[in-house]
Design a protein around this motif. Structure first.
Motif, PDB file in Angstrom:
ATOM      1  N   GLN A 194       0.738  -1.120   0.031  1.00 59.19           N
ATOM      2  CA  GLN A 194       0.259   0.106   0.014  1.00 59.19           C
ATOM      3  C   GLN A 194       1.010   1.437  -0.068  1.00 59.19           C
ATOM      4  O   GLN A 194       0.455   1.977  -0.701  1.00 59.19           O
ATOM      5  CB  GLN A 194      -1.193  -0.310   0.999  1.00 59.19           C
ATOM      6  CG  GLN A 194      -2.166  -1.502   1.422  1.00 59.19           C
ATOM      7  CD  GLN A 194      -2.685  -1.029  -0.251  1.00 59.19           C
ATOM      8  OE1 GLN A 194      -3.132   0.045  -0.677  1.00 59.19           O
ATOM      9  NE2 GLN A 194      -3.229  -1.965  -0.766  1.00 59.19           N
ATOM     10  N   GLN A 195       2.030   0.766   1.153  1.00 60.22           N
ATOM     11  CA  GLN A 195       2.480   2.307   0.874  1.00 60.22           C
ATOM     12  C   GLN A 195       3.266   2.712  -0.206  1.00 60.22           C
ATOM     13  O   GLN A 195       3.671   3.939  -1.456  1.00 60.22           O
ATOM     14  CB  GLN A 195       4.414   2.074   2.205  1.00 60.22           C
ATOM     15  CG  GLN A 195       4.886   3.111   2.009  1.00 60.22           C
ATOM     16  CD  GLN A 195       3.665   4.522   2.007  1.00 60.22           C
ATOM     17  OE1 GLN A 195       3.144   4.793   3.611  1.00 60.22           O
ATOM     18  NE2 GLN A 195       4.532   5.819   1.719  1.00 60.22           N
ATOM     19  N   PHE A 196       4.038   1.728  -0.652  1.00 59.05           N
ATOM     20  CA  PHE A 196       3.772   1.737  -2.435  1.00 59.05           C
ATOM     21  C   PHE A 196       3.503   2.621  -3.677  1.00 59.05           C
ATOM     22  O   PHE A 196       3.951   3.670  -4.536  1.00 59.05           O
ATOM     23  CB  PHE A 196       4.927   0.098  -2.641  1.00 59.05           C
ATOM     24  CG  PHE A 196       5.459   0.321  -5.115  1.00 59.05           C
ATOM     25  CD1 PHE A 196       6.886   0.656  -4.916  1.00 59.05           C
ATOM     26  CD2 PHE A 196       4.386  -0.472  -5.447  1.00 59.05           C
ATOM     27  CE1 PHE A 196       6.883   0.737  -6.147  1.00 59.05           C
ATOM     28  CE2 PHE A 196       4.507  -0.415  -6.515  1.00 59.05           C
ATOM     29  CZ  PHE A 196       6.292  -0.485  -7.730  1.00 59.05           C
ATOM     30  N   LEU A 197       2.282   1.946  -3.585  1.00 55.31           N
ATOM     31  CA  LEU A 197       1.110   2.833  -4.753  1.00 55.31           C
ATOM     32  C   LEU A 197       0.696   3.543  -4.282  1.00 55.31           C
ATOM     33  O   LEU A 197       0.682   5.257  -4.763  1.00 55.31           O
ATOM     34  CB  LEU A 197      -0.105   2.286  -4.178  1.00 55.31           C
ATOM     35  CG  LEU A 197      -0.168   0.185  -4.379  1.00 55.31           C
ATOM     36  CD1 LEU A 197      -1.666  -0.245  -4.532  1.00 55.31           C
ATOM     37  CD2 LEU A 197       0.801  -0.023  -5.883  1.00 55.31           C
ATOM     38  N   ILE A 198       0.535   4.080  -2.992  1.00 55.02           N
ATOM     39  CA  ILE A 198       0.469   5.755  -2.802  1.00 55.02           C
ATOM     40  C   ILE A 198       2.100   6.356  -2.910  1.00 55.02           C
ATOM     41  O   ILE A 198       1.840   7.719  -3.913  1.00 55.02           O
ATOM     42  CB  ILE A 198       0.764   5.934  -1.025  1.00 55.02           C
ATOM     43  CG1 ILE A 198      -0.949   5.120  -0.845  1.00 55.02           C
ATOM     44  CG2 ILE A 198       0.998   7.114  -0.501  1.00 55.02           C
ATOM     45  CD1 ILE A 198      -0.527   4.649   0.987  1.00 55.02           C
ATOM     46  N   ASP A 199       3.118   6.064  -2.510  1.00 52.31           N
ATOM     47  CA  ASP A 199       4.735   7.124  -3.137  1.00 52.31           C
ATOM     48  C   ASP A 199       4.392   6.790  -4.852  1.00 52.31           C
ATOM     49  O   ASP A 199       4.941   7.870  -5.234  1.00 52.31           O
ATOM     50  CB  ASP A 199       5.888   5.727  -2.469  1.00 52.31           C
ATOM     51  CG  ASP A 199       5.908   5.631  -1.401  1.00 52.31           C
ATOM     52  OD1 ASP A 199       5.416   6.320  -0.374  1.00 52.31           O
ATOM     53  OD2 ASP A 199       6.725   5.275  -0.945  1.00 52.31           O
TER      54      ASP A 199
END
Length: 203
Positions: A194-199
């Motif tokens: 999820q953090q990767f997608l946000i970044d």
């Protein structure tokens, strides 16, 4: 004389990834998914051939992945750890009629690793044929990494989850580490993903 691109890439994608709580290899990534993205990255590099090591959820993955002429290698011992996938992949490569100049081992869950970094490893290997050309993690070298043939016998004996990390640690004088410029993130948990997608959305 062998040319620069006589390198085989080995993509390790056999794990169950229990922490992710779903089939990690099939996680959506733009218009594709995590494993297919890794295959495309390998195929876009200067390497001559690509093999993908599968184990857990193999049938489901094979039904949903376009392998783009990459060969699938099955690791029946995937539960025993990453080392067995390297061993299975090297064993398959040794059965090829045309033996590669070296093997580049990479992971399926590092979506920021691009063909530019793989090509830098390959190019560096061409000028340092006796050395392992690894990615620099700061405290230690790791994969993606290029291994010349005289390391294949040792790679065949790998077991457990340490993969080739311990091997490279023990052979520090035979390793050249190359900066990957923050491309070495692993997606191991739902939070990582999820953090990767946000970044990526905010780039």
């Amino acid at each position: 004389m062998k040319t620069l691109n006589e390198i085989s890439i080995l993509i390790l994608a056999a794990g169950e990834a229990s922490r992710m709580q779903e089939v990690k290899q099939l996680l959506p990534l733009g218009q594709t998914n995590l494993l297919e993205h890794a295959v495309q990255t390998a195929r876009n590099s200067d390497a001559a051939a690509t093999k993908v090591v599968l184990g857990a959820n193999r049938e489901k993955i094979q039904q949903q992945i376009a392998f783009h002429n990459a060969e699938v290698v099955v690791n029946p011992h995937w539960k025993e750890g990453l080392g067995t996938s390297i061993s299975a992949g090297i064993s398959a490569i040794l059965q090829d009629r045309n033996q590669p100049e070296a093997v580049l081992v990479m992971l399926a869950d590092q979506p920021l690793v691009d063909s530019e970094h793989l090509n830098l490893l390959i190019k560096t290997s061409a000028g340092n044929k006796e050395k392992i050309i690894a990615s620099d993690y700061g405290k230690h070298p790791g994969v993606p990494a290029v291994f010349p043939p005289h390391f294949f016998k040792e790679l065949l004996t790998l077991k457990g989850d340490s993969g080739a990390k311990e091997m490279m640690k023990n052979r520090a004088g035979e390793v050249i580490s190359i900066s990957a410029k923050n491309k070495l993130i692993d997606l191991d948990t739902p939070e990582d993903y999820q953090q990767f997608l946000i970044d990526q959305k905010h780039k």
